[in-house]
Design a protein around this motif. Sequence first.
Motif, mmCIF file in Angstrom:
data_model
loop_
_atom_site.group_PDB
_atom_site.id
_atom_site.type_symbol
_atom_site.label_atom_id
_atom_site.label_comp_id
_atom_site.label_asym_id
_atom_site.label_seq_id
_atom_site.Cartn_x
_atom_site.Cartn_y
_atom_site.Cartn_z
ATOM 1 N N VAL A 18 -18.730 0.895 -4.762
ATOM 2 C CA VAL A 18 -18.655 0.721 -5.529
ATOM 3 C C VAL A 18 -18.745 2.478 -6.699
ATOM 4 O O VAL A 18 -18.833 2.264 -7.523
ATOM 5 N N ILE A 19 -18.900 3.223 -4.940
ATOM 6 C CA ILE A 19 -18.759 4.567 -5.792
ATOM 7 C C ILE A 19 -17.490 4.739 -4.359
ATOM 8 O O ILE A 19 -17.656 4.934 -3.481
ATOM 9 N N GLY A 39 -24.029 -0.418 -14.315
ATOM 10 C CA GLY A 39 -23.397 -1.012 -13.624
ATOM 11 C C GLY A 39 -22.122 0.078 -13.283
ATOM 12 O O GLY A 39 -21.093 0.302 -11.902
ATOM 13 N N ALA A 40 -22.077 1.987 -13.690
ATOM 14 C CA ALA A 40 -21.678 2.010 -13.262
ATOM 15 C C ALA A 40 -21.985 2.946 -12.090
ATOM 16 O O ALA A 40 -20.740 4.077 -11.169
ATOM 17 N N HIS A 188 -29.813 5.626 -20.676
ATOM 18 C CA HIS A 188 -29.261 5.322 -21.399
ATOM 19 C C HIS A 188 -29.258 5.644 -23.099
ATOM 20 O O HIS A 188 -28.267 5.996 -24.543
ATOM 21 N N ASN A 189 -30.222 6.666 -22.516
ATOM 22 C CA ASN A 189 -30.248 7.596 -24.767
ATOM 23 C C ASN A 189 -29.866 8.801 -24.447
ATOM 24 O O ASN A 189 -30.307 9.987 -24.385
ATOM 25 N N LEU A 190 -28.659 8.504 -24.928
ATOM 26 C CA LEU A 190 -28.234 9.629 -25.719
ATOM 27 C C LEU A 190 -29.123 10.829 -25.575
ATOM 28 O O LEU A 190 -28.236 12.095 -26.183
ATOM 29 N N THR A 191 -29.441 10.308 -27.537
ATOM 30 C CA THR A 191 -30.106 11.708 -28.005
ATOM 31 C C THR A 191 -31.033 12.796 -27.405
ATOM 32 O O THR A 191 -31.192 13.692 -27.506
ATOM 33 N N GLU A 192 -32.021 11.707 -26.595
ATOM 34 C CA GLU A 192 -32.531 12.860 -25.501
ATOM 35 C C GLU A 192 -32.205 13.285 -24.500
ATOM 36 O O GLU A 192 -32.473 14.515 -24.402
ATOM 37 N N GLU A 205 -17.526 3.582 -13.697
ATOM 38 C CA GLU A 205 -16.635 2.830 -12.014
ATOM 39 C C GLU A 205 -17.181 3.617 -10.994
ATOM 40 O O GLU A 205 -16.003 3.930 -9.604
ATOM 41 N N GLY A 206 -17.910 4.180 -10.855
ATOM 42 C CA GLY A 206 -18.387 4.917 -9.597
ATOM 43 C C GLY A 206 -17.775 6.289 -9.608
ATOM 44 O O GLY A 206 -17.583 7.061 -8.268
ATOM 45 N N GLU A 207 -17.391 6.815 -10.524
ATOM 46 C CA GLU A 207 -16.620 8.136 -10.405
ATOM 47 C C GLU A 207 -17.126 9.258 -11.240
ATOM 48 O O GLU A 207 -17.127 8.564 -13.079
ATOM 49 N N ILE A 208 -17.297 10.687 -11.427
ATOM 50 C CA ILE A 208 -17.675 11.642 -12.069
ATOM 51 C C ILE A 208 -16.562 11.479 -13.281
ATOM 52 O O ILE A 208 -15.474 12.003 -12.687
ATOM 53 N N ILE A 209 -16.744 11.331 -14.233
ATOM 54 C CA ILE A 209 -15.077 11.855 -15.520
ATOM 55 C C ILE A 209 -15.162 12.809 -15.746
ATOM 56 O O ILE A 209 -14.450 13.579 -16.106
ATOM 57 N N THR A 210 -16.737 12.970 -16.347
ATOM 58 C CA THR A 210 -16.403 14.624 -17.096
ATOM 59 C C THR A 210 -18.579 14.997 -16.648
ATOM 60 O O THR A 210 -19.369 14.474 -16.802
ATOM 61 N N VAL A 211 -18.339 16.480 -16.558
ATOM 62 C CA VAL A 211 -19.525 17.295 -16.535
ATOM 63 C C VAL A 211 -19.122 17.794 -17.781
ATOM 64 O O VAL A 211 -18.658 19.037 -18.345
#
Length: 294
Positions: A18-19, A39-40, A188-192, A205-211
Amino acid sequence: MFAIDIQHFSKQYQGKEVIHDLNLQVNEGEIYGFIGPNGAGKSTTIKALLDFIKPTTGDLAIFSLDSQKQAKTIRQFTSYVSSEVRFYPNFTTMDLMKITADFHQIEHSKQAIDELIQLFEIAPNKKVVELSLGNRKKIALATSLLSNPRLLILDEPTNGLDPAIQHRLFTELKRRNAQGMTIFLSSHNLTEIQEYADRAAFIREGEIITVQSISKESSLGKVVKIVSNTLQTQDFPANYKILEHQDQQWRLLYTGENKELLQFLNQDSILDFTVQTPTLEDQFLSLYEGGAVK
Ligand SMILES: Nc1ncnc2c1ncn2[C@@H]1O[C@H](COP(=O)(O)OP(=O)(O)OP(=O)(O)O)[C@@H](O)[C@H]1O
């Protein structure tokens, strides 16, 4: 030195990975957001970091100490608030604060306890069993701050909190951060996250897609809202992604040249438009709802 350093972390549950080979570094002194859909793999990563579960492969470290081999030392200066708060039901707020103060051998803890009880408006003598979810969360936050940890890991911290307390929490987190506390914030609160974090990693899905560096959000492109009843997708300029479309209204994330955007907007079929700086929520939609920019 990194506050958090994760190298080639993978995790399998019952043979299913899963990671996948996850790498992540958080600098000391950062407020760092950890963003991803359900579930990410956010909680799995945090749990491995805190040695609640074992990684299948990889090295996870907090302030250069190995998460597994030096977990006991790490706990002396790391606090964690999980998304689901669980306490022994018969303890009161004050019991929990005192236990925390004893564990961390905090001297003159009375004043710090009183301040936190006041800040979060918690009833000191009520038992956990008598408290609502939000009030239990407040105790978890208060106890996590009591030891003034070098690293604070928060999983969905504002879940269940009313807006006034959310605001107080973040004001306090900012104050502690200014004094050197590193804060890792899964939410999940993207505003904060947008308002308070310095950087954020997006996991899928268990991968960092961007920082993403939050202060550089304008580098994400532009959000273009268009009203048109005749526009077809083949009329759009290159480098766009549809964020939303309903009837005559379109919301696009545009990452191309300004000149091409102006040419596109300057046509009769476009009845109205606005151009805005994208928010993290726009980026979330673009990353998780339907793939890459076209
Ligand atoms: N104990 C477990 N046994 C089997 N699979 C698990 C277990 N814990 C988590 N998973 C799976 O691992 C993946 C990552 O889950 P995880 O809880 O880390 O996601 P998350 O990003 O924290 O999600 P959420 O935002 O919903 O809390 C999911 O597919 C989940 O079903």
